[in-house]
Design a protein around this motif. Structure first.
Motif, PDB file in Angstrom:
ATOM      1  N   UNK A  41       0.844  -1.194   0.000  1.00  0.00           N
ATOM      2  CA  UNK A  41       0.000   0.000   0.000  1.00  0.00           C
ATOM      3  C   UNK A  41       0.883   1.248   0.000  1.00  0.00           C
ATOM      4  N   UNK A  42       0.619   2.174  -0.925  1.00  0.00           N
ATOM      5  CA  UNK A  42       1.233   3.501  -0.850  1.00  0.00           C
ATOM      6  C   UNK A  42       0.473   4.435  -1.779  1.00  0.00           C
ATOM      7  N   UNK A  43       0.757   5.728  -1.673  1.00  0.00           N
ATOM      8  CA  UNK A  43       0.092   6.711  -2.526  1.00  0.00           C
ATOM      9  C   UNK A  43       1.021   7.887  -2.759  1.00  0.00           C
ATOM     10  N   UNK A  44       0.718   8.655  -3.809  1.00  0.00           N
ATOM     11  CA  UNK A  44       1.477   9.873  -4.103  1.00  0.00           C
ATOM     12  C   UNK A  44       0.488  10.935  -4.566  1.00  0.00           C
ATOM     13  N   UNK A  45       0.741  12.172  -4.156  1.00  0.00           N
ATOM     14  CA  UNK A  45      -0.140  13.299  -4.465  1.00  0.00           C
ATOM     15  C   UNK A  45       0.489  14.193  -5.524  1.00  0.00           C
ATOM     16  N   UNK A  46      -0.319  15.004  -6.211  1.00  0.00           N
ATOM     17  CA  UNK A  46       0.230  15.944  -7.190  1.00  0.00           C
ATOM     18  C   UNK A  46       1.259  16.876  -6.556  1.00  0.00           C
ATOM     19  N   UNK A  47       2.354  17.103  -7.269  1.00  0.00           N
ATOM     20  CA  UNK A  47       3.379  18.015  -6.797  1.00  0.00           C
ATOM     21  C   UNK A  47       4.257  17.473  -5.697  1.00  0.00           C
ATOM     22  N   UNK A  48       4.073  16.208  -5.314  1.00  0.00           N
ATOM     23  CA  UNK A  48       4.821  15.609  -4.216  1.00  0.00           C
ATOM     24  C   UNK A  48       5.706  14.469  -4.716  1.00  0.00           C
ATOM     25  N   UNK A  49       6.724  14.141  -3.926  1.00  0.00           N
ATOM     26  CA  UNK A  49       7.647  13.063  -4.271  1.00  0.00           C
ATOM     27  C   UNK A  49       7.605  11.971  -3.217  1.00  0.00           C
ATOM     28  N   UNK A  50       7.301  10.768  -3.649  1.00  0.00           N
ATOM     29  CA  UNK A  50       7.388   9.577  -2.808  1.00  0.00           C
ATOM     30  C   UNK A  50       8.660   8.844  -3.188  1.00  0.00           C
ATOM     31  N   UNK A  51       9.534   8.589  -2.222  1.00  0.00           N
ATOM     32  CA  UNK A  51      10.731   7.788  -2.471  1.00  0.00           C
ATOM     33  C   UNK A  51      10.508   6.380  -1.939  1.00  0.00           C
ATOM     34  N   UNK A  52      10.718   5.390  -2.796  1.00  0.00           N
ATOM     35  CA  UNK A  52      10.649   3.986  -2.404  1.00  0.00           C
ATOM     36  C   UNK A  52      12.081   3.494  -2.274  1.00  0.00           C
ATOM     37  N   UNK A  53      12.468   3.084  -1.055  1.00  0.00           N
ATOM     38  CA  UNK A  53      13.861   2.750  -0.782  1.00  0.00           C
ATOM     39  C   UNK A  53      13.984   1.306  -0.300  1.00  0.00           C
ATOM     40  N   UNK A  54      15.183   0.767  -0.448  1.00  0.00           N
ATOM     41  CA  UNK A  54      15.462  -0.591  -0.003  1.00  0.00           C
ATOM     42  C   UNK A  54      16.636  -1.149  -0.781  1.00  0.00           C
ATOM     43  N   UNK A  55      17.148  -2.286  -0.319  1.00  0.00           N
ATOM     44  CA  UNK A  55      18.262  -2.939  -0.996  1.00  0.00           C
ATOM     45  C   UNK A  55      17.869  -3.438  -2.374  1.00  0.00           C
ATOM     46  N   UNK A  56      18.873  -3.760  -3.177  1.00  0.00           N
ATOM     47  CA  UNK A  56      18.609  -4.433  -4.444  1.00  0.00           C
ATOM     48  C   UNK A  56      17.914  -5.760  -4.171  1.00  0.00           C
ATOM     49  N   UNK A  57      16.918  -6.080  -4.965  1.00  0.00           N
ATOM     50  CA  UNK A  57      16.184  -7.331  -4.781  1.00  0.00           C
ATOM     51  C   UNK A  57      14.981  -7.211  -3.884  1.00  0.00           C
ATOM     52  N   UNK A  58      14.668  -5.984  -3.421  1.00  0.00           N
ATOM     53  CA  UNK A  58      13.525  -5.802  -2.516  1.00  0.00           C
ATOM     54  C   UNK A  58      12.191  -5.658  -3.242  1.00  0.00           C
ATOM     55  N   UNK A  59      12.205  -5.542  -4.562  1.00  0.00           N
ATOM     56  CA  UNK A  59      10.954  -5.460  -5.309  1.00  0.00           C
ATOM     57  C   UNK A  59      10.578  -4.073  -5.772  1.00  0.00           C
ATOM     58  N   UNK A  60      11.479  -3.088  -5.622  1.00  0.00           N
ATOM     59  CA  UNK A  60      11.162  -1.710  -5.988  1.00  0.00           C
ATOM     60  C   UNK A  60      10.893  -1.585  -7.494  1.00  0.00           C
ATOM     61  N   UNK A  61      11.820  -2.081  -8.286  1.00  0.00           N
ATOM     62  CA  UNK A  61      11.682  -1.951  -9.739  1.00  0.00           C
ATOM     63  C   UNK A  61      10.539  -2.804 -10.279  1.00  0.00           C
ATOM     64  N   UNK A  62      10.334  -3.978  -9.706  1.00  0.00           N
ATOM     65  CA  UNK A  62       9.227  -4.831 -10.154  1.00  0.00           C
ATOM     66  C   UNK A  62       7.896  -4.120  -9.928  1.00  0.00           C
ATOM     67  N   UNK A  63       7.768  -3.454  -8.795  1.00  0.00           N
ATOM     68  CA  UNK A  63       6.537  -2.711  -8.508  1.00  0.00           C
ATOM     69  C   UNK A  63       6.315  -1.612  -9.533  1.00  0.00           C
ATOM     70  N   UNK A  64       7.376  -0.878  -9.870  1.00  0.00           N
ATOM     71  CA  UNK A  64       7.241   0.215 -10.835  1.00  0.00           C
ATOM     72  C   UNK A  64       6.911  -0.315 -12.227  1.00  0.00           C
TER      73      UNK A  64
END
Length: 342
Positions: A41-64
């Motif tokens: 679960x996460x969300x992002x609003x207009x004009x705002x920046x959400x940073x998704x952080x974690x080690x390599x292999x945590x699923x960040x790029x797969x989610x995107x």
């Protein structure tokens, strides 16, 4: 054991409007015994920046990639959840609809522009193609728009660079071209997957400043995927810490940095080099991110956690704390747990 949790209220970012909301999203690759992305679960609003952080292999790029509908057909199945973009539910299985959305309202820039830009085509051809794919503009109008966006992202001698091939540009210039291509159709959401990793620190600062400036001009929402906490500190409004395909902590950037509550987040913060004070070895998080083949039951961080107890065999929900801060840990807030254990 997989435990579902209700979507949390969006962190207080100063905007009541939500541009993109990911609700209870799970994804499993074909043949895998467990979910690669687990009830996120996460969300992002207009004009705002959400940073998704974690080690390599945590699923960040797969989610995107899943958000953009870019995962190979048949490679993964969605087990639960939904993505709401500009008030409409995304149908990730509708490839025609996702193609219309990509490059227009929702765009993405990648870590290495040399592998994202086509080496056989001039810069102008690649940006013009993006314009023509999403508008009724003539080729001449598309070329004018491509030139304007190259100037806007700070490409010097933009008229000349329009005729160049990617290999004729520096790494920083290629990344600016990628940003130009992503923004040429005035998207409302930009997803940036490690956009500064391959760049030196000076160019990195310039690229981050460029993204910030363009965001301020257009009110564009941004999701920045990174493992660099220095980038997070500089650009994030909100932060989502991801571990082994699950969000373990989320909240306003100031709260995450000043009062991290998940043991994994604390480990990441402790590994940042300090510019002052006594020198010593950097702290590390022992072990490695588990794969889908050996995912532990319950809390996915339990095998690396210094506070792990038998209760960790049950998956903790992402539970709210104060001020839009939430953490998935049975022992949060940690200060209370440590006082009781002392």
């Amino acid at each position: 054991m997989v435990q579902e949790s209700d979507p949390l209220p969006s962190p207080d970012t100063g905007s009541d409007k939500v541009l993109l909301e990911v609700r209870d999203f799970s994804l499993r690759f074909r043949g895998a015994p467990s979910d690669q992305i687990n009830h996120v679960n996460f969300s992002v609003s207009p004009g705002k920046t959400l940073c998704v952080v974690g080690e390599s292999g945590c699923g960040k790029s797969v989610t995107s990639l899943a958000m953009m509908g870019l995962l190979p057909a048949g490679a993964a199945t969605i087990g639960s959840g939904e993505m709401i973009f500009e008030g409409q539910k995304l149908d990730l299985a509708d490839h025609t609809a996702m193609r219309k959305l990509r490059g227009s309202r929702m765009t993405m820039i990648f870590q290495e522009p040399m592998t994202s830009l086509n080496p056989a085509f001039r810069i102008s051809d690649q940006i013009v193609e993006a314009v023509l794919a999403h508008s009724d503009a003539s080729k001449s109008e598309a070329e004018d728009k491509a030139l304007a966006i190259l100037k806007r992202v700070g490409i010097p001698a933009a008229e000349k660079r329009m005729r160049d091939y990617p290999h004729q540009l520096s790494g920083g210039m290629r990344q600016r071209v990628m940003i130009a291509m992503a923004l040429v159709n005035d998207p409302s959401l930009l997803i940036a997957d490690e956009p500064t990793t391959a760049l030196d620190v000076t160019i990195q600062a310039q690229i981050l400043e460029l993204i910030r400036d363009l965001q301020a001009e257009t009110d564009m929402g941004t999701i920045m995927i990174t493992h660099d906490l220095g980038v997070v500190a500089e650009i994030a409004d909100t932060v989502a810490v991801m571990y082994a395909g699950t969000i373990v902590e989320t909240g306003p950037a100031e709260r995450i940095f000043n009062d991290p509550q998940h043991p994994y987040t604390i480990g990441l913060m402790s590994s940042i080099p300090q510019l002052s004070g006594p020198r010593g070895r950097l702290a590390t998080v022992p072990g490695m991110v588990p794969t889908t083949q050996n995912m532990p039951e319950g809390c996915r961080f339990a095998t690396r956690c210094p506070f792990a107890q038998p209760i960790c065999a049950k998956e903790p929900p992402l539970a709210p704390l104060e001020g839009g801060h939430a953490v998935a840990c049975h022992f949060a807030p940690l200060e209370t747990h440590l006082e009781q254990s002392a």
